[in-house]
Motif scaffolding. Sequence first.
Motif, PDB file in Angstrom:
ATOM      1  N   GLU A 181       0.830  -1.210   0.000  1.00 52.48           N
ATOM      2  CA  GLU A 181       0.000   0.000   0.000  1.00 52.48           C
ATOM      3  C   GLU A 181       0.862   1.257   0.000  1.00 52.48           C
ATOM      4  O   GLU A 181       0.542   2.238  -0.661  1.00 52.48           O
ATOM      5  CB  GLU A 181      -0.895   0.024   1.242  1.00 52.48           C
ATOM      6  CG  GLU A 181      -2.165  -0.786   1.097  1.00 52.48           C
ATOM      7  CD  GLU A 181      -2.834  -0.996   2.450  1.00 52.48           C
ATOM      8  OE1 GLU A 181      -2.731  -0.087   3.310  1.00 52.48           O
ATOM      9  OE2 GLU A 181      -3.421  -2.071   2.642  1.00 52.48           O
ATOM     10  N   GLN A 182       1.947   1.208   0.760  1.00 48.31           N
ATOM     11  CA  GLN A 182       2.818   2.374   0.830  1.00 48.31           C
ATOM     12  C   GLN A 182       3.554   2.596  -0.492  1.00 48.31           C
ATOM     13  O   GLN A 182       3.781   3.723  -0.907  1.00 48.31           O
ATOM     14  CB  GLN A 182       3.843   2.214   1.965  1.00 48.31           C
ATOM     15  CG  GLN A 182       3.224   2.133   3.348  1.00 48.31           C
ATOM     16  CD  GLN A 182       2.423   3.388   3.701  1.00 48.31           C
ATOM     17  OE1 GLN A 182       2.892   4.492   3.527  1.00 48.31           O
ATOM     18  NE2 GLN A 182       1.201   3.203   4.156  1.00 48.31           N
TER      19      GLN A 182
ATOM     20  N   ASP B 132       1.782   1.104  -7.118  1.00 43.42           N
ATOM     21  CA  ASP B 132       1.897   0.126  -8.206  1.00 43.42           C
ATOM     22  C   ASP B 132       3.357  -0.227  -8.480  1.00 43.42           C
ATOM     23  O   ASP B 132       4.151   0.639  -8.827  1.00 43.42           O
ATOM     24  CB  ASP B 132       1.281   0.691  -9.483  1.00 43.42           C
ATOM     25  CG  ASP B 132      -0.189   1.011  -9.304  1.00 43.42           C
ATOM     26  OD1 ASP B 132      -0.939   0.092  -8.959  1.00 43.42           O
ATOM     27  OD2 ASP B 132      -0.569   2.181  -9.515  1.00 43.42           O
ATOM     28  N   LEU B 133       3.687  -1.500  -8.354  1.00 42.27           N
ATOM     29  CA  LEU B 133       5.059  -1.926  -8.655  1.00 42.27           C
ATOM     30  C   LEU B 133       5.229  -2.093 -10.160  1.00 42.27           C
ATOM     31  O   LEU B 133       4.339  -2.589 -10.850  1.00 42.27           O
ATOM     32  CB  LEU B 133       5.381  -3.248  -7.957  1.00 42.27           C
ATOM     33  CG  LEU B 133       5.373  -3.206  -6.420  1.00 42.27           C
ATOM     34  CD1 LEU B 133       5.921  -4.517  -5.863  1.00 42.27           C
ATOM     35  CD2 LEU B 133       6.193  -2.047  -5.883  1.00 42.27           C
ATOM     36  N   VAL B 134       6.386  -1.666 -10.650  1.00 47.93           N
ATOM     37  CA  VAL B 134       6.663  -1.769 -12.080  1.00 47.93           C
ATOM     38  C   VAL B 134       7.919  -2.580 -12.367  1.00 47.93           C
ATOM     39  O   VAL B 134       8.203  -2.903 -13.519  1.00 47.93           O
ATOM     40  CB  VAL B 134       6.791  -0.374 -12.725  1.00 47.93           C
ATOM     41  CG1 VAL B 134       5.457   0.373 -12.621  1.00 47.93           C
ATOM     42  CG2 VAL B 134       7.891   0.445 -12.081  1.00 47.93           C
ATOM     43  N   PHE B 135       8.666  -2.917 -11.329  1.00 43.33           N
ATOM     44  CA  PHE B 135       9.923  -3.640 -11.540  1.00 43.33           C
ATOM     45  C   PHE B 135      10.300  -4.359 -10.260  1.00 43.33           C
ATOM     46  O   PHE B 135      10.184  -3.801  -9.171  1.00 43.33           O
ATOM     47  CB  PHE B 135      11.031  -2.659 -11.920  1.00 43.33           C
ATOM     48  CG  PHE B 135      12.393  -3.290 -12.055  1.00 43.33           C
ATOM     49  CD1 PHE B 135      12.714  -4.033 -13.184  1.00 43.33           C
ATOM     50  CD2 PHE B 135      13.344  -3.147 -11.050  1.00 43.33           C
ATOM     51  CE1 PHE B 135      13.958  -4.614 -13.304  1.00 43.33           C
ATOM     52  CE2 PHE B 135      14.595  -3.729 -11.168  1.00 43.33           C
ATOM     53  CZ  PHE B 135      14.913  -4.465 -12.303  1.00 43.33           C
TER      54      PHE B 135
ATOM     55  N   GLU C 103      10.608  -1.508  -7.509  1.00 43.01           N
ATOM     56  CA  GLU C 103      10.401  -0.136  -7.946  1.00 43.01           C
ATOM     57  C   GLU C 103       8.915   0.057  -8.175  1.00 43.01           C
ATOM     58  O   GLU C 103       8.276  -0.722  -8.876  1.00 43.01           O
ATOM     59  CB  GLU C 103      11.147   0.133  -9.257  1.00 43.01           C
ATOM     60  CG  GLU C 103      12.639  -0.053  -9.108  1.00 43.01           C
ATOM     61  CD  GLU C 103      13.436   1.155  -9.545  1.00 43.01           C
ATOM     62  OE1 GLU C 103      12.837   2.236  -9.701  1.00 43.01           O
ATOM     63  OE2 GLU C 103      14.646   1.004  -9.727  1.00 43.01           O
ATOM     64  N   SER C 104       8.396   1.111  -7.590  1.00 46.60           N
ATOM     65  CA  SER C 104       7.026   1.516  -7.898  1.00 46.60           C
ATOM     66  C   SER C 104       7.103   2.642  -8.908  1.00 46.60           C
ATOM     67  O   SER C 104       8.190   3.050  -9.319  1.00 46.60           O
ATOM     68  CB  SER C 104       6.314   1.978  -6.637  1.00 46.60           C
ATOM     69  OG  SER C 104       6.863   3.210  -6.228  1.00 46.60           O
ATOM     70  N   VAL C 105       5.947   3.155  -9.309  1.00 45.09           N
ATOM     71  CA  VAL C 105       5.967   4.305 -10.200  1.00 45.09           C
ATOM     72  C   VAL C 105       6.757   5.432  -9.539  1.00 45.09           C
ATOM     73  O   VAL C 105       7.387   6.235 -10.201  1.00 45.09           O
ATOM     74  CB  VAL C 105       4.524   4.751 -10.513  1.00 45.09           C
ATOM     75  CG1 VAL C 105       4.509   5.832 -11.570  1.00 45.09           C
ATOM     76  CG2 VAL C 105       3.689   3.578 -10.976  1.00 45.09           C
ATOM     77  N   LYS C 106       6.729   5.457  -8.203  1.00 42.34           N
ATOM     78  CA  LYS C 106       7.306   6.588  -7.487  1.00 42.34           C
ATOM     79  C   LYS C 106       8.798   6.449  -7.195  1.00 42.34           C
ATOM     80  O   LYS C 106       9.541   7.394  -7.366  1.00 42.34           O
ATOM     81  CB  LYS C 106       6.559   6.787  -6.161  1.00 42.34           C
ATOM     82  CG  LYS C 106       5.195   7.405  -6.328  1.00 42.34           C
ATOM     83  CD  LYS C 106       4.432   7.472  -5.024  1.00 42.34           C
ATOM     84  CE  LYS C 106       3.720   6.188  -4.723  1.00 42.34           C
ATOM     85  NZ  LYS C 106       2.865   6.246  -3.542  1.00 42.34           N
ATOM     86  N   ALA C 107       9.224   5.262  -6.700  1.00 43.35           N
ATOM     87  CA  ALA C 107      10.590   5.189  -6.184  1.00 43.35           C
ATOM     88  C   ALA C 107      11.064   3.747  -6.115  1.00 43.35           C
ATOM     89  O   ALA C 107      10.281   2.808  -6.202  1.00 43.35           O
ATOM     90  CB  ALA C 107      10.648   5.806  -4.787  1.00 43.35           C
ATOM     91  N   ALA C 108      12.373   3.612  -5.932  1.00 43.89           N
ATOM     92  CA  ALA C 108      12.981   2.302  -5.740  1.00 43.89           C
ATOM     93  C   ALA C 108      13.126   2.020  -4.245  1.00 43.89           C
ATOM     94  O   ALA C 108      13.384   2.924  -3.461  1.00 43.89           O
ATOM     95  CB  ALA C 108      14.358   2.266  -6.394  1.00 43.89           C
TER      96      ALA C 108
END
Lengths: 120, 379
Positions: free
Chosen positions: A28-29, A32-35, A55-60
């Motif tokens: 939740e924190q 969406d994970l992308v990698f 990695e999410s859309v926001k950060a690793a």
Amino acid sequence: MLKYTEDHEWLSIADGVATVGITSHAVEQLGDLVFVDLPQVGAALARNDSAATVESVKAASDVYCPLDGEVLEVNEAIVNDPAIVNADPQGAGWFYKLKLANPAEAEALMDEAAYLALVG
Amino acid sequence: MLDTTSLKTTPLTALNIELGGKMVGFAGYEMPVQFAPGVMKEHLHTRARAGLFDVSHMGQVLLRPKSGKVEDAALALERLVPVDILGVKPGRQRYALFTDARGGILDDLMVANRGDHLYVVVNASCKEQDVAHMRTHLSDLCEVVELTDRALVALQGPEAEAALSALAPEVAAMAFMDVRGVRILGVDCIVSRSGYSGEDGYEVSVPADTAVALVRKLLENPDVQPIGLGARDSLRLEAGLCLYGNDIDTTTTPVAAALEWAVQKVRRSGGTRAGGFPGADVILAEFDQGAPRRRVGIAPEGRAPIRGGTALFADETSTTPVGQITSGGFGPTTETPVAMGYVATALAQSGTRLFAELRGKRLPVTVADLPFITPRYKR
């Protein structure tokens, strides 16, 4: 036996082998994970080593190894489709299986009630 | 919980919280980084329907010519930007850059000709220095008025026209970069057909006391959803648009930043109003000789997002970087990692293969044309 860490990982332990993933709270924190980058099968990891990267859309973010052990198997499905982790973090979204060097050390980790109290 | 004690709010902060915004500190303001759907869905919704963004943290400034002639305000502002402001017709706006004496970029901004004055929108993180800069250099010819009693909302996406024209039919006839005064919900708004997403859309400057009513009204349309700063960043990155502080700053020049198009010929060497802006000697020389490095798109070959600050190398073994990523992440529309950064000009050709060093590994990337998506501006 289901255990948790302060770094928001879960471990499902049977016969000295821990299946490790990240918790629903962690997902939740992260968003969406992308990698997902997983450890090598056969790698010897020490507690607090960086075992995986998400990695999410926001950060690793690093996923730390909760206990000493050897990587027996990794979940390639989440590498191909990181969304599986978002959809089912404590089931199909598991990360890797760790043969624990000292299974007794797992006793010191949090149980579910303690973890849920931690994340409120 | 976010410690908001030191953060400023916008006229829409309370509504953003009510709508489920996950609030963060950004440029000194308490802003929503995302809402319940999350960055990925918000991004895709904006490209498919319409996204509504609170961008009230940005600075809105009027330049009122003391002579009453807008041309005098335009010529005054041309002292600070390498841009043809005099050529911006009434009802039009143009992208501009404040430059410094070394040819670096102090901020990027939008400048609209509102008939008898100029309306300027600057970045939140730079607005205090920008306003001071304009006061110092323009006050002989202009009154510099910061509009602190207005909100700014962006409505972006293919359904933006239908959503806004339901409240103000005349906005449908506006073209990309048109600016008009429009009555919406009975109050005077400034509407521009522009944005920061690569989509068609509008930016609406609305009096603060009507902002909540306007946003609620727009959100009654099921095509319109509130969108956070996270998706605003991924949308602009796919669209190849610079983020001040990441992709452009005082160490980058207009030519290095590949923003030559923002410097019209009339301000370049040989033009009738050539030079006359800070750093003109450096900037005009680069138009002739090129800059040592250049901003380019970077397409990572693998799945791993490559983020700002990552060093770029010419091959897998060399120890001296040839460039650096300035913005990078995952493109929800492209479904690939997308990035931009600066590379040595000799390596700036699209298709050039480079390597990004990520977590100790050299990952192959390709210099790519920007934008990564096909913009859908209504020209």
